[in-house]
Design a protein around this motif. Structure first.
Motif, short mmCIF file in Angstrom:
data_model
loop_
_atom_site.label_atom_id
_atom_site.label_comp_id
_atom_site.label_asym_id
_atom_site.label_seq_id
_atom_site.Cartn_x
_atom_site.Cartn_y
_atom_site.Cartn_z
N THR A 68 28.73 -33.52 46.25
CA THR A 68 29.46 -33.79 45.02
C THR A 68 29.06 -32.87 43.87
N ASP A 69 28.08 -32.01 44.09
CA ASP A 69 27.65 -31.08 43.05
C ASP A 69 28.66 -29.94 42.90
N TYR A 70 28.92 -29.57 41.67
CA TYR A 70 29.80 -28.44 41.40
C TYR A 70 28.99 -27.15 41.41
N TYR A 71 29.50 -26.16 42.12
CA TYR A 71 28.80 -24.87 42.19
C TYR A 71 29.83 -23.77 42.36
N SER A 72 29.41 -22.54 42.05
CA SER A 72 30.37 -21.43 42.11
C SER A 72 29.61 -20.13 42.32
N ALA A 73 30.35 -19.07 42.63
CA ALA A 73 29.75 -17.75 42.78
C ALA A 73 29.12 -17.29 41.47
N SER A 74 29.74 -17.64 40.35
CA SER A 74 29.20 -17.27 39.05
C SER A 74 27.86 -17.95 38.79
N LYS A 75 27.77 -19.22 39.15
CA LYS A 75 26.51 -19.95 38.98
C LYS A 75 25.45 -19.37 39.92
N PHE A 76 25.85 -19.02 41.12
CA PHE A 76 24.92 -18.42 42.08
C PHE A 76 24.38 -17.11 41.53
N GLU A 77 25.24 -16.30 40.95
CA GLU A 77 24.81 -15.04 40.35
C GLU A 77 23.72 -15.28 39.32
N THR A 78 23.96 -16.22 38.42
CA THR A 78 22.99 -16.53 37.37
C THR A 78 21.67 -17.02 37.95
N ASP A 79 21.77 -17.92 38.93
CA ASP A 79 20.56 -18.51 39.52
C ASP A 79 19.73 -17.46 40.26
N VAL A 80 20.39 -16.58 41.00
CA VAL A 80 19.65 -15.57 41.77
C VAL A 80 19.02 -14.55 40.83
N LEU A 81 19.74 -14.11 39.82
CA LEU A 81 19.16 -13.14 38.89
C LEU A 81 17.96 -13.73 38.16
N THR A 82 18.03 -15.00 37.82
CA THR A 82 16.89 -15.68 37.19
C THR A 82 15.71 -15.73 38.16
N LEU A 83 16.00 -16.03 39.43
CA LEU A 83 14.95 -16.08 40.44
C LEU A 83 14.30 -14.72 40.62
N LEU A 84 15.10 -13.67 40.67
CA LEU A 84 14.55 -12.33 40.88
C LEU A 84 13.64 -11.90 39.74
N GLN A 85 13.86 -12.44 38.57
CA GLN A 85 13.02 -12.09 37.43
C GLN A 85 11.71 -12.88 37.40
N LEU A 97 14.93 -10.02 49.37
CA LEU A 97 15.78 -10.08 50.57
C LEU A 97 16.81 -11.19 50.39
N MET A 98 18.08 -10.83 50.52
CA MET A 98 19.16 -11.79 50.42
C MET A 98 20.09 -11.62 51.62
N SER A 99 20.58 -12.73 52.14
CA SER A 99 21.47 -12.64 53.29
C SER A 99 22.41 -13.83 53.33
N GLY A 100 23.62 -13.60 53.82
CA GLY A 100 24.57 -14.69 53.97
C GLY A 100 25.96 -14.16 54.24
N GLY A 101 26.82 -15.05 54.66
CA GLY A 101 28.18 -14.64 55.01
C GLY A 101 29.22 -14.90 53.96
N SER A 102 28.82 -15.41 52.80
CA SER A 102 29.79 -15.68 51.73
C SER A 102 29.99 -14.42 50.90
N MET A 103 31.10 -13.75 51.13
CA MET A 103 31.31 -12.42 50.57
C MET A 103 31.25 -12.41 49.05
N MET A 104 31.88 -13.39 48.41
CA MET A 104 31.91 -13.41 46.95
C MET A 104 30.53 -13.67 46.36
N TYR A 105 29.72 -14.47 47.05
CA TYR A 105 28.37 -14.73 46.56
C TYR A 105 27.53 -13.46 46.60
N VAL A 106 27.64 -12.72 47.70
CA VAL A 106 26.91 -11.47 47.82
C VAL A 106 27.35 -10.48 46.75
N ASP A 107 28.64 -10.32 46.58
CA ASP A 107 29.15 -9.38 45.59
C ASP A 107 28.77 -9.78 44.17
N ALA A 108 28.73 -11.08 43.91
CA ALA A 108 28.38 -11.55 42.57
C ALA A 108 26.99 -11.08 42.17
#
Length: 301
Positions: A68-85, A97-108
């Motif tokens: 039931t949680d709302y999530y998106s490629a945009s939110k993933f982008e923000t979360d990963v960039l924060t993590l990398l810092q 190292l990042m891996s996955g089959g969700s094309m938009m998440y990778v591109d984000a």
């Protein structure tokens, strides 16, 4: 300069094991970029890393959300960039190292994503109720009227994309197209993209066998447990849709399995088409670990 290793490839190709070996060799965690593996309730049908695999290597973004949680490629982008810092592996070793089959998440993460407004809960609930009451066909027709430019290019059978575009239209009073600039955002790290692929017959055989293995692992029971949440976007995906129809008595289990295998192979082809547009991806067979390790070594420093 810091380097983000990005392992991509079609579903079923063997990304998980390759990433485990890379992570173990360089002593780094794995950032999961599979949008469905984020949900804790559906590990079998999403082929999420097992307990044993999670014990071998630390993973981020696996089972950290609920259906039931709302999530998106945009939110993933923000979360990963924060993590990398903040992640010591990236800040101290200068490698991630990042891996996955969700094309938009990778591109984000690699290139940035259009600044699409966040949808409020009221609008999401409104569109969800309309989808259940009116059906996808009516919403597609509304999209044709409100945003004809996006209507012309969107996959009109993709419920998530149609509904999200209408959410934007209703929440902002503007078209979804008006927010799509396709601009690239500069990053403070370089990306090294590794593509994994196999011969088609080999890949298709792996996909077919994996579906059967998931059934043996209790996939039908997993689908039954999440049946009350079937309208959630996270379950609008290959495997769950077909098994919901089986539970509804609309087809046999054998027929559902055959359709899952076929639809997974179709999704596999779609993934490969997407990834092969990117000339920066260097392709390997998943079993050729020495060549993969050499490629990484030659590009991370």
């Amino acid at each position: 300069m810091r380097t983000l290793l990005v392992v991509v490839g079609p579903t079923g190709v063997g990304k998980t094991e390759v990433c485990l070996r890379i992570a173990e060799k360089w002593g780094i965690p794995v950032i999961n970029a599979d949008s469905r593996q984020l949900y804790a309730e559906i590990p079998i049908g999403t082929a999420a890393p097992t307990r044993e695999q999670l014990a071998r290597v630390k993973h981020y973004f696996v089972g950290n959300l609920h259906l039931t949680d709302y999530y998106s490629a945009s939110k993933f982008e923000t979360d990963v960039l924060t993590l990398l810092q903040s992640d010591p592996a990236f800040t101290e070793k200068s490698i991630g190292l990042m891996s996955g089959g969700s094309m938009m998440y990778v591109d984000a993460v690699c290139h940035g994503i259009d600044d699409i407004p966040t949808i409020d809960a009221e609008t999401r609930a409104y569109m969800k109720e309309r989808l259940e009451r009116e059906g996808l066909e009516r919403l597609v027709e509304e999209l044709r009227l409100l945003d004809p430019a996006y209507y012309a290019i969107v996959d009109r059978k993709n419920t998530r994309r149609v509904v999200h575009a209408l959410e934007i239209c209703h929440a902002t009073g503007k078209t979804y197209t008006s927010f799509r600039t396709n601009s690239r955002t500069p990053r403070w790290f370089k990306t090294v993209k590794i593509g994994l692929n196999r011969d088609r017959d080999e890949l298709y055989d792996r996909i077919n066998k994996r579906v059967l293995q998931m059934i043996d692992q209790g996939w039908v029971e997993e689908v039954l447990n999440v049946y009350p949440f079937r309208a959630e976007n996270a379950l609008n995906t290959v495997g769950y849709k077909e098994l919901f129809e089986y539970l509804d008595g609309l087809c046999t289990l054998e027929n559902a399995i055959t359709r899952i295998q076929s639809n997974t192979r179709r999704y596999c082809r779609k993934q490969l088409t997407w990834y092969k547009r990117d000339p920066s991806v260097c392709w390997f067979h998943p079993d050729d670990l020495n060549a993969i390790f050499d490629h990484i070594q030659n590009h991370i420093y």
